[in-house]
Design a protein around this motif. Structure first.
Motif, short mmCIF file in Angstrom:
data_model
loop_
_atom_site.label_atom_id
_atom_site.label_comp_id
_atom_site.label_asym_id
_atom_site.label_seq_id
_atom_site.Cartn_x
_atom_site.Cartn_y
_atom_site.Cartn_z
N VAL A 125 40.90 36.18 47.50
CA VAL A 125 42.11 36.67 48.01
C VAL A 125 42.99 35.79 47.20
O VAL A 125 43.25 34.51 47.54
N LYS A 165 41.54 41.60 42.94
CA LYS A 165 41.61 42.85 43.73
C LYS A 165 42.68 42.65 44.75
O LYS A 165 43.56 43.28 44.99
N TYR A 166 42.64 41.52 45.83
CA TYR A 166 43.25 41.25 46.76
C TYR A 166 44.33 40.35 46.77
O TYR A 166 44.19 39.24 46.12
N TYR A 197 45.20 45.46 45.93
CA TYR A 197 45.17 45.84 47.21
C TYR A 197 45.87 44.80 47.71
O TYR A 197 45.44 43.70 48.19
N GLN A 199 47.66 42.81 50.96
CA GLN A 199 47.56 42.22 52.36
C GLN A 199 49.00 41.94 53.00
O GLN A 199 49.58 41.14 52.22
N HIS A 219 47.01 47.99 52.29
CA HIS A 219 45.59 47.95 52.49
C HIS A 219 45.03 47.27 53.46
O HIS A 219 44.29 47.75 54.29
N ASP A 220 45.56 46.07 54.09
CA ASP A 220 45.07 45.24 55.26
C ASP A 220 46.46 44.98 55.82
O ASP A 220 47.50 44.44 55.06
#
Length: 250
Positions: A125, A165-166, A197, A199, A219-220
């Motif tokens: 991340v 991705k994160y 994505y 957070q 996403h989160d």
């Protein structure tokens, strides 16, 4: 996904106000009991921050976090002072589900792509922490002490080619304040960078904040202080998230 956050400073659970180490609040929770509780109620992952290492990467307390990772294998997203491949490998080999990299992206940008390729985008991340100055989302590093004078959006454009991705994005001015998230920030990020994505972190104060972030497309959601101070409980957070997920799929 709802991700509870636990910040650890000198082996104690704390929250900082806007990332300020001089404005620290201690909580009388046992970290193992707290993680157990979150997992019992259906949480898949807990965000753990080593604040000692975040402030000074040479002040690592690996044994503390090694014990946590060993006990809760594949359930921890670990952050704080992770600046090298050696750090990444150490935590992933010892049970972390994901590692969070922040400051290192500025002096090891060329290595990030290789790390993503080797370890996989599911395991890394990228943390980008901002303070808004003159309407510019300035990214801060080194425990939120140093202003890079680089715009968040410019960094994301460069990162979009690295297979990441994160993205964990924190508005520092909201962190630990219970003043609510920066909805405008996240809405703009999701619209501008749909391949990431995101957070969200910072300012969550009610389940309504969860509803709004879910509607935006986050996403989160990382939640710390509001759970520690019982503004709502973990079951309410999960139920709220699941309800919004069901509505979104209809």
């Amino acid at each position: 996904m709802i991700i509870p956050a636990i910040d650890i400073l000198n082996n104690k659970i704390v929250r900082l106000y806007q990332g300020n180490y001089d404005l620290v609040q201690y909580y009388n929770y046992n970290v193992y009991d707290l993680i157990e509780k979150y997992l019992f109620y259906g949480i898949n992952m807990v965000h753990i921050v080593d604040l000692n290492s975040a402030r000074n990467p040479f002040e690592k307390k690996n044994q503390v976090f090694y014990n946590i990772l060993s006990y809760f294998k594949n359930k921890i997203q670990i952050a704080g002072g992770i600046r090298s491949e050696k750090d990444i490998e150490y935590f992933l080999l010892n049970g972390a589900k994901r590692v969070v990299i922040g400051s290192a992206i500025f002096n090891k940008k060329n290595k990030i792509k290789n790390w993503i390729k080797y370890y996989g985008s599911e395991y890394i991340v990228i943390a980008l922490d901002i303070n808004i100055i003159n309407n510019v989302n300035n990214v801060f590093i080194n425990g939120w002490k140093e202003n890079t004078n680089i715009c968040l959006e410019d960094i994301l454009k460069k990162l979009s080619y690295l297979g990441i991705k994160y993205i964990l994005c924190t508005d520092i001015s909201r962190d630990g304040t219970l003043l609510g998230p920066n909805f405008k920030l996240y809405r703009n990020l999701i619209n501008s960078f749909p391949n990431f994505y995101f957070q969200s972190s910072g300012g969550i104060s009610s389940v309504n904040d969860i509803i709004q972030l879910k509607k935006i497309g986050i996403h989160d959601i990382i939640i710390g202080k509001s759970l520690l101070e019982k503004k709502f409980n973990i079951m309410e957070a999960i139920k709220c998230w699941q309800k919004e997920s069901s509505l979104a799929s209809m």
